[in-house]
Write a protein that holds these residues in place. Sequence first.
Motif, mmCIF file in Angstrom:
data_model
loop_
_atom_site.group_PDB
_atom_site.id
_atom_site.type_symbol
_atom_site.label_atom_id
_atom_site.label_comp_id
_atom_site.label_asym_id
_atom_site.label_seq_id
_atom_site.Cartn_x
_atom_site.Cartn_y
_atom_site.Cartn_z
ATOM 1 N N GLY A 173 0.818 -1.209 0.000
ATOM 2 C CA GLY A 173 0.000 0.000 0.000
ATOM 3 C C GLY A 173 0.848 1.253 0.000
ATOM 4 O O GLY A 173 0.552 2.228 -0.710
ATOM 5 N N CYS A 174 1.928 1.264 0.784
ATOM 6 C CA CYS A 174 2.835 2.412 0.796
ATOM 7 C C CYS A 174 3.508 2.588 -0.561
ATOM 8 O O CYS A 174 3.659 3.719 -1.047
ATOM 9 C CB CYS A 174 3.890 2.247 1.881
ATOM 10 N N ALA A 175 3.909 1.485 -1.182
ATOM 11 C CA ALA A 175 4.533 1.582 -2.507
ATOM 12 C C ALA A 175 3.531 2.091 -3.535
ATOM 13 O O ALA A 175 3.883 2.898 -4.411
ATOM 14 C CB ALA A 175 5.070 0.213 -2.920
ATOM 15 N N PHE A 176 2.283 1.649 -3.432
ATOM 16 C CA PHE A 176 1.241 2.109 -4.359
ATOM 17 C C PHE A 176 0.988 3.609 -4.190
ATOM 18 O O PHE A 176 0.896 4.349 -5.176
ATOM 19 C CB PHE A 176 -0.038 1.308 -4.115
ATOM 20 N N LEU A 177 0.878 4.072 -2.941
ATOM 21 C CA LEU A 177 0.675 5.501 -2.702
ATOM 22 C C LEU A 177 1.887 6.318 -3.156
ATOM 23 O O LEU A 177 1.742 7.418 -3.681
ATOM 24 C CB LEU A 177 0.397 5.756 -1.225
ATOM 25 N N GLY A 178 3.084 5.779 -2.972
ATOM 26 C CA GLY A 178 4.285 6.457 -3.453
ATOM 27 C C GLY A 178 4.309 6.551 -4.969
ATOM 28 O O GLY A 178 4.712 7.571 -5.542
ATOM 29 N N LEU A 179 3.868 5.495 -5.637
ATOM 30 C CA LEU A 179 3.805 5.507 -7.099
ATOM 31 C C LEU A 179 2.803 6.544 -7.592
ATOM 32 O O LEU A 179 3.075 7.283 -8.542
ATOM 33 C CB LEU A 179 3.431 4.117 -7.615
#
Length: 108
Positions: free
Chosen positions: A89-95
């Motif tokens: 989820g953090c990687a998705f929000l960062g993307l």
Amino acid sequence: MTEITLSKHVVPTTITVSSSKTGGATLSNIAYAVFILFCFWVGSQILNLLVHAPGVLEHLAQGNDATRPRIEMGLAVSTVFGLVPFLLGCAFLGLIALMVKYHHRHEY
């Protein structure tokens, strides 16, 4: 996009350094750094407790209801179903943030 014009500059073009604010700013920066270090220390102590005390997390999650079955959850299961979705989820929000930043930078 709407264009907004301001009568005064948001960021001043001439920077004046006042020596009267230096002492207070330095003390507040030190106090903030100590507070952040304290928060990191407390967080590391909590994580250390959860890692080195087996069953504490499962006991806290179950509550005091005797009618529910007791669940034994290992470290691998809690990692797969807890840490992995959080990191994804953090990687998705960062993307998404990078895409918005890239789009905003190349739009103008």
